[in-house]
Design a protein around this motif. Structure first.
Motif, mmCIF file in Angstrom:
data_model
loop_
_atom_site.group_PDB
_atom_site.id
_atom_site.type_symbol
_atom_site.label_atom_id
_atom_site.label_comp_id
_atom_site.label_asym_id
_atom_site.label_seq_id
_atom_site.Cartn_x
_atom_site.Cartn_y
_atom_site.Cartn_z
ATOM 1 N N ARG A 243 -11.453 0.841 2.537
ATOM 2 C CA ARG A 243 -10.109 1.261 2.151
ATOM 3 C C ARG A 243 -10.131 2.288 1.022
ATOM 4 O O ARG A 243 -9.222 3.112 0.914
ATOM 5 N N GLN B 180 -0.020 3.786 2.689
ATOM 6 C CA GLN B 180 0.398 3.369 4.033
ATOM 7 C C GLN B 180 1.887 3.629 4.228
ATOM 8 O O GLN B 180 2.312 4.103 5.296
ATOM 9 N N VAL C 10 -4.093 1.893 -2.430
ATOM 10 C CA VAL C 10 -4.372 1.553 -1.033
ATOM 11 C C VAL C 10 -4.761 0.093 -0.836
ATOM 12 O O VAL C 10 -5.138 -0.305 0.261
ATOM 13 N N CYS D 21 0.862 -1.189 0.000
ATOM 14 C CA CYS D 21 0.000 0.000 0.000
ATOM 15 C C CYS D 21 0.892 1.231 0.000
ATOM 16 O O CYS D 21 1.560 1.525 0.993
ATOM 17 N N THR E 93 2.445 7.305 4.728
ATOM 18 C CA THR E 93 1.948 7.726 6.038
ATOM 19 C C THR E 93 2.937 7.361 7.143
ATOM 20 O O THR E 93 3.217 8.163 8.042
#
Length: 215
Positions: A42, A5, A95, A2, A8
């Motif tokens: 998601r 992710q 994602v 992802c 992040t």
């Protein structure tokens, strides 16, 4: 796998402005078709899958439905997600909201070994990568868990057809795979099969040619 992710974790803040009590609880295993599933919680509505189907595949079978917080991706074809290239949307989803029905969480990416190969199912010779792993269901032997595209701008760029992506299921099953040659309806050895082939080619007369190319 992802991208959002990863970004992040690398750049995001430790705190979130989201009010978790307002989170929408949506279907996490929603079938867009027989081959592709959507995790609606998601999905960030980036429209990558919609644009791919419209601009690259030429099959505009995905679209947005409703507005605001109710915005969702839907399929407007019958049967659902009817496209020869639907599997590519799982590759470009940032994602992991789109997954294939056959592989869906079947293995961790870091557990698998990538083996470069060429598609045996099409005439284009699409470049592919076989994701393999030692598998319990295969008696501890290496098994193909999924087929992914391998970039080659002169052949298939970074896309593959669903036949290329899912066709290995029909060649890896011992019940449907030809393990021993058959000559005139009788199981034979490979030597007998090649001798029969040579005999038929010679009997046909004329010239026999073959075309080969670099993968």
């Amino acid at each position: 796998e992802c991208a959002l992710q990863n970004l992040t974790m690398e750049h995001g803040k430790g705190e979130s402005r989201m009010v978790f009590e307002d989170k929408q609880h949506l279907d996490k295993h929603y079938p867009l078709g027989d081959l592709i599933f959507l995790d609606r919680e998601r999905c960030i509505q980036c429209a990558r899958c919609i644009r791919f189907q419209d601009e690259v595949a030429g099959d505009p079978v995905l679209s947005f439905h409703e507005r605001g917080r109710s915005l969702q991706i839907i399929t407007n074809s019958e049967p659902g997600f009817d496209s020869y290239f639907s599997g590519n949307t799982t590759d470009i989803c940032p994602v992991g909201a789109l997954t294939t029905a056959d592989f869906r969480f079947g293995a961790r990416p870091w557990e698998m070994k990538e083996v470069a190969s060429i598609c045996p199912h099409d005439a284009a010779g699409s470049n592919i990568s076989l994701s393999t792993r030692l598998d319990r269901d295969s008696g501890g032997q290496a098994a193909i868990k999924r087929v992914m595209p391998r970039q080659n701008e002169e052949v298939n760029e970074i896309w593959i057809s669903d036949k290329t992506r899912f066709g290995y299921h029909f060649s890896s099953d011992s019940k449907t795979r030809l393990l021993q040659p058959v000559v005139k309806g009788v199981q034979s050895t490979w030597t007998e099969a090649f001798d029969a082939l040579v005999t038929r080619v010679r009997a046909a007369g004329g010239e026999v040619a073959a075309v080969a190319g670099a993968g």
